[in-house]
Write an enzyme that holds these catalytic residues in place. Structure first.
Site, PDB file in Angstrom:
ATOM      1  N   GLY A  76      -6.664   9.839 -25.644  1.00  0.00           N
ATOM      2  CA  GLY A  76      -6.280   8.714 -24.789  1.00  0.00           C
ATOM      3  C   GLY A  76      -5.424   9.114 -23.802  1.00  0.00           C
ATOM      4  O   GLY A  76      -5.017  10.379 -23.652  1.00  0.00           O
TER       5      GLY A  76
ATOM      6  N   CYS B 155      -6.929  15.273 -29.703  1.00  0.00           N
ATOM      7  CA  CYS B 155      -6.354  15.422 -28.627  1.00  0.00           C
ATOM      8  C   CYS B 155      -4.886  14.447 -28.607  1.00  0.00           C
ATOM      9  O   CYS B 155      -4.163  14.767 -29.365  1.00  0.00           O
ATOM     10  CB  CYS B 155      -7.191  14.861 -27.238  1.00  0.00           C
ATOM     11  SG  CYS B 155      -6.366  15.488 -25.928  1.00  0.00           S
ATOM     12  N   TYR B 156      -4.976  13.281 -27.973  1.00  0.00           N
ATOM     13  CA  TYR B 156      -3.705  12.394 -28.212  1.00  0.00           C
ATOM     14  C   TYR B 156      -3.396  12.214 -29.662  1.00  0.00           C
ATOM     15  O   TYR B 156      -2.110  11.957 -30.129  1.00  0.00           O
ATOM     16  CB  TYR B 156      -4.122  11.101 -27.077  1.00  0.00           C
ATOM     17  CG  TYR B 156      -2.907  10.006 -27.223  1.00  0.00           C
ATOM     18  CD1 TYR B 156      -1.901  10.186 -26.469  1.00  0.00           C
ATOM     19  CD2 TYR B 156      -2.610   9.279 -28.390  1.00  0.00           C
ATOM     20  CE1 TYR B 156      -0.632   9.247 -26.645  1.00  0.00           C
ATOM     21  CE2 TYR B 156      -1.578   8.247 -28.398  1.00  0.00           C
ATOM     22  CZ  TYR B 156      -0.629   8.387 -27.429  1.00  0.00           C
ATOM     23  OH  TYR B 156       0.450   7.672 -27.545  1.00  0.00           O
TER      24      TYR B 156
ATOM     25  N   HIS C 278     -12.233  18.444 -27.873  1.00  0.00           N
ATOM     26  CA  HIS C 278     -12.640  17.096 -28.267  1.00  0.00           C
ATOM     27  C   HIS C 278     -13.838  17.551 -28.881  1.00  0.00           C
ATOM     28  O   HIS C 278     -15.174  17.991 -28.317  1.00  0.00           O
ATOM     29  CB  HIS C 278     -13.232  16.477 -26.871  1.00  0.00           C
ATOM     30  CG  HIS C 278     -12.032  16.017 -26.129  1.00  0.00           C
ATOM     31  ND1 HIS C 278     -11.652  14.474 -26.656  1.00  0.00           N
ATOM     32  CD2 HIS C 278     -11.042  16.250 -25.549  1.00  0.00           C
ATOM     33  CE1 HIS C 278     -10.552  14.199 -26.127  1.00  0.00           C
ATOM     34  NE2 HIS C 278     -10.189  15.020 -25.558  1.00  0.00           N
TER      35      HIS C 278
ATOM     36  N   GLU D 201     -15.982  15.494 -30.249  1.00  0.00           N
ATOM     37  CA  GLU D 201     -16.998  14.567 -30.280  1.00  0.00           C
ATOM     38  C   GLU D 201     -17.994  14.626 -29.064  1.00  0.00           C
ATOM     39  O   GLU D 201     -19.119  13.803 -29.166  1.00  0.00           O
ATOM     40  CB  GLU D 201     -16.517  13.134 -29.799  1.00  0.00           C
ATOM     41  CG  GLU D 201     -15.700  12.889 -28.801  1.00  0.00           C
ATOM     42  CD  GLU D 201     -14.184  13.255 -28.839  1.00  0.00           C
ATOM     43  OE1 GLU D 201     -14.023  14.290 -29.453  1.00  0.00           O
ATOM     44  OE2 GLU D 201     -13.359  12.905 -28.085  1.00  0.00           O
TER      45      GLU D 201
ATOM     46  N   ASP E  22     -33.363  -5.256 -26.950  1.00  0.00           N
ATOM     47  CA  ASP E  22     -32.435  -5.862 -27.854  1.00  0.00           C
ATOM     48  C   ASP E  22     -32.724  -7.509 -28.267  1.00  0.00           C
ATOM     49  O   ASP E  22     -32.754  -7.402 -29.360  1.00  0.00           O
ATOM     50  CB  ASP E  22     -30.809  -6.091 -26.987  1.00  0.00           C
ATOM     51  CG  ASP E  22     -30.470  -4.835 -26.341  1.00  0.00           C
ATOM     52  OD1 ASP E  22     -31.112  -3.734 -26.774  1.00  0.00           O
ATOM     53  OD2 ASP E  22     -29.621  -4.559 -25.488  1.00  0.00           O
TER      54      ASP E  22
ATOM     55  N   LYS F 134     -27.298   1.226 -28.768  1.00  0.00           N
ATOM     56  CA  LYS F 134     -28.455   1.086 -28.355  1.00  0.00           C
ATOM     57  C   LYS F 134     -29.678   1.991 -29.047  1.00  0.00           C
ATOM     58  O   LYS F 134     -30.531   1.333 -29.100  1.00  0.00           O
ATOM     59  CB  LYS F 134     -28.452   1.502 -26.885  1.00  0.00           C
ATOM     60  CG  LYS F 134     -29.620   1.233 -26.202  1.00  0.00           C
ATOM     61  CD  LYS F 134     -29.758  -0.282 -25.429  1.00  0.00           C
ATOM     62  CE  LYS F 134     -30.928  -0.636 -24.923  1.00  0.00           C
ATOM     63  NZ  LYS F 134     -30.908  -1.937 -24.389  1.00  0.00           N
TER      64      LYS F 134
END
Ligand code: XMP
Length: 522
Positions: free
Chosen positions: A61, A88-89, A178, A180, A236, A378
């Site tokens: 963040g 991180c944060y 990070h 991710e 969708d 998605k």
């Protein structure tokens, strides 16, 4: 939000502290076939009670834990007796809450860094060995300076002595980098180890199980009621319709409002696929005359968007009433639309464009919503579409905006301009497919400019319109890079468009990224 039964006992909770990439954490967890939910940091206690997660991941963040106004880590998180991974944060918030020390950084560390493994750790199993070094992606200002009791450093870099810390007894882990993002090549495996090995979540999240659970849920929600679903030609709404049809058959009626602003052959494809192939009850409304006459003389982009959005709702509403008796409205709402993201920017955001979708319909029509894709990203919707037997060419389609070609024709939209643009766009996409590039590109399309330029063809002078080509790569449409075609490819497309289409004598390529440009021209 309902959760597939088999996945309900195997949830990972992600607490969002406002990182730009929180959704990527969720992607990585789901790639490990484990269901996860993202909730804002301040909803932690309620979410823990509700979901009984197997583990918790704290996102990064933009705030600093050294400030009094920083988003706080709820005490329930560390008291729940379940594994926690702070990123991180998230690492800093956890360390501070447990009695360690975090210092405000004077410089930001951003980009690639090499870390060295200095101790074994449960998250390294099958990924890293002692003393190896590995590439990770850093993006932080503050840094941990002293660890709480029970923690030790398991990997470090030159600039980040506390890059990876762990308290194995309590199953608490903190990373300054990070994992991710794709720039941390082993990040996915580290997250998978956390989720599957440390949290012992079962990898039961699959599209096949999701499909079964949803079919039962749709039947339970709808009973013997009638459902209306608006088909847009997009992925969708198509996947939602096919899934609902599988659940309730002829209790579903789809309404396809053809505004005359579709691409070449698109309206016919929708009708053929849904009516003839899937045998779904389909009302095809050709409202192109109404849309085009209303657009006559309108050249302001926002005015076009507003007119199309309003008219779409009116036409849909009228058709739905003709069908009669429906108590439910189905929509292809996706997870990114329902996550309550944490925003630290403050203040109202500027409206860049008024997006056209079927928002506004439910209130107007007083119907209950059926939104079977609310939990999906998605690419998961695409996987579900394939699972349901939708053809690959349909499922893998580039996004197409609700207002259609109207926002790709700057200035006044006429039938003639739409027809010209449709042909140019079809040639461009045909060449992209032939070159095997379609799936590498997020979105590619042609734009017809209201500018006329002089050319020469044969012995004659031409004075015709300009066609602009756009192609971008993107992850979510929020930011985009231009696609770097080879010049021979662009030359081939330009030659074909000018030779084959009457009314265009010049082709240009749009080299603008987003920001500062937007993907669509209006
Ligand atoms: P922009 O032009 O804002 O587009 O960079 C970002 C993405 O959104 C799509 N887009 C829309 N999609 N209704 C939609 O359903 C709309 O009104 C709309 N306007 C833009 C655009 O095609 C791109 O993928």
């Amino acid at each position: 939000m309902t959760v597939p039964a088999s996945a309900a006992d195997n949830i990972i909770l992600i607490l969002d502290f406002g990182s730009q990439v929180t959704q990527l954490i969720a992607r990585r967890v789901r790639e490990a076939h484990v269901y996860c939910e993202i909730v804002p940091f301040h909803a932690a206690a309620a979410a823990i009670a509700r979901f009984r997660p197997k583990g918790i991941i704290l996102s990064g963040g933009p705030a600093s834990v050294t400030e009094a106004t920083a988003p706080a880590l709820a005490p329930e998180v560390l008291a729940a007796g379940i594994p926690v991974l702070g990123i991180c944060y998230g690492q800093q918030a956890m360390v501070q809450a447990l009695g360690g020390r975090v210092a405000a950084g004077t410089t930001r560390e951003f980009g690639r860094a090499e870390i060295e493994v200095v101790q074994p750790c449960a998250l390294f199993d099958g990924v890293w060995v002692l003393h190896q070094s590995a590439s990770v992606w850093m993006s932080h200002g503050d840094r941990v300076e002293a660890l709480p009791d029970g923690f030790s450093v398991v990997a470090r870099s030159q600039g980040a002595p506390f890059a990876f810390v762990a308290d194995e007894a309590r199953h608490f882990y903190g990373v300054q980098f990070h994992p991710e993002v794709v720039h941390t090549p082993d990040g996915r495996a580290l997250i998978e180890n956390f989720v599957l090995k440390v949290c012992a979540a079962q990898p039961v999240w699959s599209m096949a199980s999701f499909r079964e659970t949803k079919l039962a849920e749709i039947r339970a929600q709808v009973g013997s009621g009638q459902v209306i679903c608006g088909l847009s030609g997009g992925v969708d709404s198509a996947v939602a319709a096919v899934l609902i049809h599988e659940a309730i058959g002829d209790q579903l009626t789809c309404v396809f409002v053809d505004h005359g602003l579709m691409r070449l052959g698109e309206a016919e494809q929708v009708v053929t696929l849904f009516r003839d192939h899937f045998h779904i009850r389909l009302v095809h409304v050709d409202a192109s005359a109404q849309f085009l006459s209303g657009l006559a003389g309108v050249s302001d982009p926002e005015a076009k968007r507003k007119f199309i959005g309003k008219t779409f709702i009116e036409v849909f509403d009228a058709e739905a009433h003709k069908v009669g008796g429906a108590k439910f409205l189905a929509q292809g709402t996706l997870y990114p639309d329902v996550i309550e993201s944490v925003s630290f920017t403050g203040g109202p955001s500027v409206t860049i464009k008024s997006h056209h979708n079927v928002g506004g319909l439910p209130e107007r029509m007083n119907m209950a919503l059926v939104e079977p894709l609310r939990e999906l990203f998605k690419d998961e919707v695409r996987a579900l579409g394939r699972e349901l037997g939708l053809p690959d060419v349909f499922v893998g389609r580039h996004p197409f905006p609700g207002p259609g070609l109207a926002i790709r024709i700057p200035g006044e939209v006429t039938k003639e301009a739409c027809d010209t643009l449709r042909q140019a766009d079809a040639i461009y996409l045909e060449e992209i497919r032939n070159a095997g590039l379609y799936d590498e590109i997020w979105q590619a399309f042609a734009v017809l400019l209201p500018v006329r330029t002089v050319g020469v063809m044969g012995d004659g002078r031409t004075y015709d319109k300009v066609c602009a080509l756009r192609a971008v790569t993107s992850v979510d449409g929020m930011t985009a890079d231009i696609y770097p075609f080879e010049s021979a490819f662009l030359a081939r497309v330009a030659t074909r468009i000018v030779n084959e289409i009457k009314g265009i004598n010049r082709v240009v390529y749009d080299y603008t990224s987003k920001p500062p440009g937007t993907i669509e021209w209006e």
